[in-house]
Scaffold this motif. Sequence first.
Motif, PDB file in Angstrom:
ATOM      1  N   TYR A   1      -0.061  12.211   0.615  1.00 30.47           N
ATOM      2  CA  TYR A   1      -0.678  13.287   1.419  1.00 30.47           C
ATOM      3  C   TYR A   1      -0.178  14.625   1.164  1.00 30.47           C
ATOM      4  O   TYR A   1       1.233  14.695   0.530  1.00 30.47           O
TER       5      TYR A   1
ATOM      6  N   TYR B   1       0.380   5.701  -0.105  1.00 25.29           N
ATOM      7  CA  TYR B   1      -0.380   6.798   0.138  1.00 25.29           C
ATOM      8  C   TYR B   1       0.248   8.138  -0.093  1.00 25.29           C
ATOM      9  O   TYR B   1       1.582   8.319   0.014  1.00 25.29           O
TER      10      TYR B   1
ATOM     11  N   GLU C   1      -8.556   4.928  -3.946  1.00 26.66           N
ATOM     12  CA  GLU C   1      -9.359   5.933  -3.098  1.00 26.66           C
ATOM     13  C   GLU C   1      -8.696   7.422  -3.662  1.00 26.66           C
ATOM     14  O   GLU C   1      -7.483   7.428  -3.790  1.00 26.66           O
TER      15      GLU C   1
ATOM     16  N   TYR D   1      -4.578   6.625  -2.406  1.00 24.79           N
ATOM     17  CA  TYR D   1      -3.914   5.561  -2.204  1.00 24.79           C
ATOM     18  C   TYR D   1      -3.970   4.300  -3.155  1.00 24.79           C
ATOM     19  O   TYR D   1      -5.068   4.580  -3.834  1.00 24.79           O
TER      20      TYR D   1
ATOM     21  N   GLY E   1      -3.923  -4.025   5.266  1.00 21.07           N
ATOM     22  CA  GLY E   1      -4.377  -4.635   6.365  1.00 21.07           C
ATOM     23  C   GLY E   1      -3.826  -4.014   7.580  1.00 21.07           C
ATOM     24  O   GLY E   1      -4.401  -4.467   8.751  1.00 21.07           O
ATOM     25  N   GLU E   2      -2.636  -3.323   7.651  1.00 23.88           N
ATOM     26  CA  GLU E   2      -2.189  -2.704   8.830  1.00 23.88           C
ATOM     27  C   GLU E   2      -2.281  -1.464   9.142  1.00 23.88           C
ATOM     28  O   GLU E   2      -2.199  -0.626   7.777  1.00 23.88           O
ATOM     29  N   ASP E   3      -2.431  -1.000  10.204  1.00 22.42           N
ATOM     30  CA  ASP E   3      -2.893   0.510  10.441  1.00 22.42           C
ATOM     31  C   ASP E   3      -1.577   1.455  10.523  1.00 22.42           C
ATOM     32  O   ASP E   3      -1.820   2.540  10.414  1.00 22.42           O
ATOM     33  N   THR E   4      -0.305   0.979  10.572  1.00 21.11           N
ATOM     34  CA  THR E   4       0.769   1.750  10.634  1.00 21.11           C
ATOM     35  C   THR E   4       1.269   1.898   9.342  1.00 21.11           C
ATOM     36  O   THR E   4       1.821   1.171   8.572  1.00 21.11           O
ATOM     37  N   GLN E   5       1.623   3.173   9.105  1.00 23.61           N
ATOM     38  CA  GLN E   5       2.054   3.827   7.881  1.00 23.61           C
ATOM     39  C   GLN E   5       3.673   4.373   8.184  1.00 23.61           C
ATOM     40  O   GLN E   5       3.885   4.934   9.208  1.00 23.61           O
TER      41      GLN E   5
ATOM     42  N   PHE F   1       6.297   7.100   6.820  1.00 22.78           N
ATOM     43  CA  PHE F   1       6.432   8.197   5.992  1.00 22.78           C
ATOM     44  C   PHE F   1       7.992   8.653   5.388  1.00 22.78           C
ATOM     45  O   PHE F   1       8.831   8.356   6.028  1.00 22.78           O
ATOM     46  N   GLY F   2       7.713   9.200   4.189  1.00 23.24           N
ATOM     47  CA  GLY F   2       8.949   9.671   3.545  1.00 23.24           C
ATOM     48  C   GLY F   2       9.182  10.979   3.999  1.00 23.24           C
ATOM     49  O   GLY F   2       8.498  11.596   4.798  1.00 23.24           O
ATOM     50  N   PRO F   3      10.212  11.566   3.586  1.00 26.11           N
ATOM     51  CA  PRO F   3      10.579  13.168   4.104  1.00 26.11           C
ATOM     52  C   PRO F   3       9.903  14.129   3.261  1.00 26.11           C
ATOM     53  O   PRO F   3       9.938  15.225   3.779  1.00 26.11           O
TER      54      PRO F   3
ATOM     55  N   ARG G   1       0.957  -1.336   0.062  1.00 26.62           N
ATOM     56  CA  ARG G   1      -0.183   0.067  -0.013  1.00 26.62           C
ATOM     57  C   ARG G   1       1.025   1.285  -0.124  1.00 26.62           C
ATOM     58  O   ARG G   1       1.943   1.199   0.642  1.00 26.62           O
TER      59      ARG G   1
ATOM     60  N   PRO H   1      -0.860  16.713   7.930  1.00 28.14           N
ATOM     61  CA  PRO H   1      -1.211  16.339   6.485  1.00 28.14           C
ATOM     62  C   PRO H   1      -2.675  16.021   6.049  1.00 28.14           C
ATOM     63  O   PRO H   1      -3.758  15.520   7.147  1.00 28.14           O
TER      64      PRO H   1
ATOM     65  N   PHE I   1      -5.158  13.650   3.432  1.00 30.31           N
ATOM     66  CA  PHE I   1      -4.964  12.493   2.422  1.00 30.31           C
ATOM     67  C   PHE I   1      -5.372  12.883   1.162  1.00 30.31           C
ATOM     68  O   PHE I   1      -6.256  13.784   0.689  1.00 30.31           O
TER      69      PHE I   1
END
Lengths: 113, 113
Positions: free
Chosen positions: A35, A33, A56, A48, A98-102, A104-106, A31, A43, A45
């Motif tokens: 932002y 995303y 979406e 994704y 299915g996992e909630d933790t994303q 992030f890049g810089p 996945r 941020p 959304f």
Amino acid sequence: DTGVSQDPRHKITKRGQNVTFRCDPISEHNRLYWYRQTLGQGPEFLTYFQNEAQLEKSRLLSDRFSAERPKGSFSTLEIQRTEQGDSAMYLCASSLAGEDTQYFGPGTRLTVL
Amino acid sequence: GDSVTQMEGPVTLSEEAFLTINCTYTATGYPSLFWYVQYPGEGLQLLLKATKADDKGSNKGFEATYRKETTSFHLEKGSVQVSDSAVYFCALSRGTGGFKTIFGAGTRLFVKA
């Protein structure tokens, strides 16, 4: 594992020009995303993907914006005919489905003159 | 729709003071709740998370408890350090929303030596 990377880190462009940003997610993450973060705000959304499918899009993503993830790995975000209001930090994040933790890049900071 | 409200900053504290940053949320169902931190010039980092009611997330001396009855997820630290100076974002995500993350506006913390 090098984490999420984004390129370029900074982009200055003139109003009306097109710009493209790239995001490389963590390699096993399916996945991805996008932002947008404006000064002094959290941020927001944009869109994704799961693998290559765009699942979406936010109403914030006008038709001047397009995002792709053609092979389910890296993604690009293109802004056509940039406007001064597009000036912001564009953040990419990745996760396993299915996992909630994303993670992030810089970010890519865009300045439209 | 889902939303997150956090206390406005900036918050200015002396080193070793107690920190509380308030966060409340509006969401259907049972979202996962997060605190992210953004140090000057750096990207977003996950600080802690909680995935169900009464869970406590903790990391680096920071804690937050998922309170379903008050829809809150307040961030606390017993003794702040100068190095904790950063912007803190409360956030939520839901599986039925593709785990896209909804952020608060952020609270800037300054810690004086």
